[in-house]
Design an enzyme around this catalytic site. Structure first.
Site, PDB file in Angstrom:
ATOM      1  N   GLN A  61     -16.673  32.635  94.682  1.00  0.00           N
ATOM      2  CA  GLN A  61     -15.916  32.697  95.924  1.00  0.00           C
ATOM      3  C   GLN A  61     -14.461  33.091  95.667  1.00  0.00           C
ATOM      4  O   GLN A  61     -13.855  33.836  96.449  1.00  0.00           O
ATOM      5  CB  GLN A  61     -15.977  31.350  96.634  1.00  0.00           C
ATOM      6  N   GLN A 107     -11.284  26.642  96.423  1.00  0.00           N
ATOM      7  CA  GLN A 107     -12.512  27.384  96.685  1.00  0.00           C
ATOM      8  C   GLN A 107     -13.625  26.697  95.901  1.00  0.00           C
ATOM      9  O   GLN A 107     -13.419  26.189  94.801  1.00  0.00           O
ATOM     10  CB  GLN A 107     -12.393  28.852  96.250  1.00  0.00           C
ATOM     11  N   SER A 108     -14.868  26.724  96.415  1.00  0.00           N
ATOM     12  CA  SER A 108     -15.945  25.924  95.833  1.00  0.00           C
ATOM     13  C   SER A 108     -16.434  26.461  94.500  1.00  0.00           C
ATOM     14  O   SER A 108     -16.763  25.696  93.595  1.00  0.00           O
ATOM     15  CB  SER A 108     -17.125  25.816  96.804  1.00  0.00           C
ATOM     16  N   THR A 109     -16.499  27.772  94.337  1.00  0.00           N
ATOM     17  CA  THR A 109     -17.049  28.360  93.118  1.00  0.00           C
ATOM     18  C   THR A 109     -16.144  29.483  92.630  1.00  0.00           C
ATOM     19  O   THR A 109     -15.300  30.002  93.380  1.00  0.00           O
ATOM     20  CB  THR A 109     -18.466  28.909  93.351  1.00  0.00           C
TER      21      THR A 109
END
Length: 740
Positions: free
Chosen positions: A27, A22-24
């Site tokens: 998220q 997941q990017s962050t």
């Protein structure tokens, strides 16, 4: 592309890797459904024929972007396993989970194509070794990278559009808070917080230096508010120089809304990796600057003037004027320029009184060496410039005195107000702690005990604030009384007395000169033996001064003839270091009253043509030797010769008192130092017992020639031996026999 026939037993014999990302962190926390779908790929791998023991999940990169600017340990592990041929298939929800930059993506495709590794996502299975599959994977990777760019452009566009209207809510500095309306910025509701910020700007307007403002806070023991972020409570503590400087350089305090003061730039580190860092931009490159966006502690013009003043306080560029005021006595520091070449004059202090002088750092090559353009003492220069400045400000002397009194009252009042705010805040916290303690159930001692301790701590804080306020009121009176104001006005009529008063510091004098003068050009006229000074006042006026330099009297300073003659005699036997020691032991000094050193002795020899001492290659027969050389010839220690010289047992000579001893080696001296003791020679202790006298008496008889002595340098008992013929009868023994 999606047919299961692409999977062979060779693939199933290796690992099936499920890559989750997941990017962050937001998220990971919010989009839990997406994370759960990625973990369900383990079931998909089992349906494709991989046993559970050969299914491996790599989820170390949760919360990391796939843009290529972050170090992803999970992706590095995946690439390493693929390169080693341990992986049969790589599964991801979509290929953007694997990488959103072509560098990482095509590197993984090359490795998978070489090691016969499959890639699978929600759309199907792909073999990077096949042209059609690789083409589709390449398009998907390109679309993932473009999608990231489009998303970022949309977000940044919205942010910039909102910032251009001054409505983007960013972190505000201490003393300012966001209001309810869009883009509304208000002062902090706590008067103590805003009072501390106002005190910074007021003291800087008076003192002109961020460091002096910081020292003022420290001298008054005033706390300063800090806040880690907008959600935390205000914390009070000792201010740092960095905090004071940040307040003075932040444009938000001047009522301006700014955005885009920094930007992120990419660079390649020492390991060849692409990194990003934050870069501060100059003010001309800021994206948004909205003046008069909200009420500020100062206006924009004052902010601009403060920045110019702060920049001038930093260390100036070579040959340029400026710089923060120092504590030295050089009043023209940073203002004086060379009238010949235009360079900034440097300051030097010399002499016992550390008198200041000015010199040009530019050296002109003349007569084969560098000669300074200008070098002049500062005493007469200061007197002339000070007289011109005092004459210029004489009409405004009374007003200046009143302004100075008001400035002193303002500084003291600011400190008192801050401590009053601190006392009010401390009393509020004590009342709040008291209410919390009174509202708790007394039987709940675990809670009551903690609240009682907090209440007591708050009461101690109130007591400390009251003592500090009382101390501030005692150190700084409320205001000048009428008699003090009258005395101040009377004193203002005589500015010379104020200028020369011990209470007026050099920094205060420099402040006045900086306020009136832009630069001072100094030109040395050697022919007229004078200094011409050009005063360039703030505003464009120019004044010329001429200062006559004192003429030095032609006095002949020469060293005593006795000292020169002694140096001439000593130079034949000793080097300069030994000669300097002899002269200092005799308490002789140079013509200027200084002690002798190696360089000063050498200069005197050169001036009077005295040759330097050159030790002979071989000792000359019959010539006196030094103690060290004589000790080597006689086979004894130098300390032995020194001791016997002091006792007078052997002969030596000195060129002058305090000079090193020198000894002539003779046959008698060689006989005096024997290897073994001859018959009849006994140690000095035995000689004292036989003769019935003291050691000093024995040595005196040896010096008079009544007793013969030698020095034994071999055997267990080395030292002096005395020849005693036979023991002397003891008279006391005869009396004892007669009585018996």
């Amino acid at each position: 592309m999606t047919e299961p026939g692409k999977i062979t037993p060779s693939h199933r014999a290796r690992l099936a890797v499920v890559y989750i990302r997941q990017s962050t962190s937001a998220q990971v926390e919010s989009n839990r459904e997406s994370t759960a779908r990625q973990y369900q790929l383990q079931t998909f791998a089992a349906e494709l024929g991989w046993p559970a023991a050969q299914i491996r999940v790599i989820d170390q990169d949760l919360g990391l972007s796939g843009s290529g600017l972050n170090t992803r340990s999970g992706f590095a592990e995946l690439a390493a396993e693929v390169a080693l041929g341990h992986v049969g298939i790589v599964l991801a929800l979509e290929v953007s989970r694997l990488a959103r930059n072509n560098a990482d993506w095509y590197r993984l495709l090359d490795l998978c194509g070489t090691t016969d590794t499959l890639i699978g996502d929600a759309d199907g299975l792909y073999h990077p070794g096949l042209f059609n599959d690789r083409l589709v994977l390449g398009l998907k990777g390109t679309m993932s990278e473009a999608e990231l760019h489009v998303l970022r452009a949309r977000l940044n566009g919205g942010i910039r559009n909102k910032a251009a209207r001054g409505e983007l809510r960013r972190g505000l500095p201490i003393g300012l808070v966001w209001g309810e309306a869009d883009g509304e910025v208000r002062f902090h509701p706590d008067a103590a917080v805003t009072g501390a910020i106002r005190a910074v700007f007021e003291r800087f307007a008076e003192m002109g230096s961020a460091r002096r403002v910081w020292l003022w806070f420290r001298s008054e023991a005033l706390p300063f508010p800090t806040q880690a972020n907008g959600c935390c409570d205000i914390q009070w503590g000792t201010p740092s120089y960095t905090k004071i400087h940040q307040v003075l350089t932040n444009p938000v305090y001047a009522g301006a809304y700014v955005y885009g003061k920094t930007c992120q730039e990419r660079y390649i580190d020492e390991h060849g990796e692409v990194r990003k860092r934050l870069k501060r931009l100059p003010r001309a490159d800021w994206s948004v600057v909205l003046h008069d966006h909200h009420r500020g502690f100062i206006d924009w013009a004052t902010f601009e003037a403060n920045q110019v003043r702060l920049a001038a306080n930093t260390r100036p560029i070579r040959h340029d004027g400026g710089g923060a005021l120092r504590e030295g006595a050089a009043l023209l520091q940073g203002l004086a320029l060379c009238g010949h070449c235009g360079r900034k004059l440097v300051v030097a202090y010399s002499g016992r009184n550390a008198a200041p002088s000015y010199a040009c750092p530019g050296d002109n090559l003349a007569n084969g060496r560098g000669e300074a353009c200008l070098r002049v003492g500062g005493q007469r220069l200061h007197q002339a410039v000070a007289a011109a400045v005092l004459a210029a400000v004489q009409p405004a002397a009374l007003q200046a005195a009143l302004d100075a009194a008001e400035a002193g009252d303002s500084a003291a009042q600011a400190a008192r107000v801050q401590w009053q705010h601190q006392l009010e805040q401390a009393r509020y916290q004590a009342q709040l702690a008291q209410r919390r303690y009174q509202n708790v159930d007394p039987d709940n001692r675990l809670v009551a005990r903690g609240l009682e301790a907090a209440w007591e701590s708050a009461l101690h804080a109130v007591q400390a604030a009251e003592q500090q306020l009382q101390r501030a009121e005692q150190q700084h009176p409320q205001a000048l009384c009428a008699a003090e104001r009258d005395a101040l006005l009377d004193l203002a009529e005589d500015l010379d007395a104020v200028w020369s008063a011990p209470s007026t510091s050099d920094r205060d004098r420099k402040e006045l000169l900086r306020a009136l003068l832009e630069e001072v050009l100094v030109t040395h006229d050697k022919d007229a033996h004078a200094v011409h000074v050009t005063l360039r006042w703030n505003g464009g006026l120019i004044s010329d001064l001429s200062i006559a330099l004192p003429r030095t009297r032609a006095a002949t300073v020469r060293t005593d003839e006795d000292t020169v003659a002694l140096i001439r005699r000593l130079a034949a036997y000793y080097p300069d270091a030994v000669i300097a020691g002899v002269l200092n032991r005799q308490q002789r000094t140079t013509a200027t009253g200084l002690p002798f050193t190696i360089n000063r002795v050498g200069s005197l020899r050169t001036h009077w043509g005295i040759p330097c001492f050159v030790p002979p290659a071989q000792p000359v027969s019959g010539e006196p030797l030094t103690i060290r050389d004589a000790a080597a010839v006689l086979g004894v220690a130098p300390s032995t010769l020194h001791r016997q010289l002091n006792d007078g047992l052997i002969a030596g000579e000195q060129v002058t008192p305090g000079a090193p001893w020198r000894i002539v080696i003779t046959a008698a001296l060689r006989a005096h130092f024997a290897g073994e003791a001859p018959e009849g020679f006994v140690p000095i202790v035995e000689a004292m017992r036989r003769l019935g006298v003291s050691r000093q008496t024995v040595l005196q008889r040896v010096k008079r020639g009544e007793l013969e002595a030698i020095h034994v340098s071999q055997g267990n008992r080395k030292g002096l031996r005395i020849k005693v013929s036979e023991p002397t009868p003891d008279l006391f023994d005869d009396r004892k026999t007669a009585r018996g």
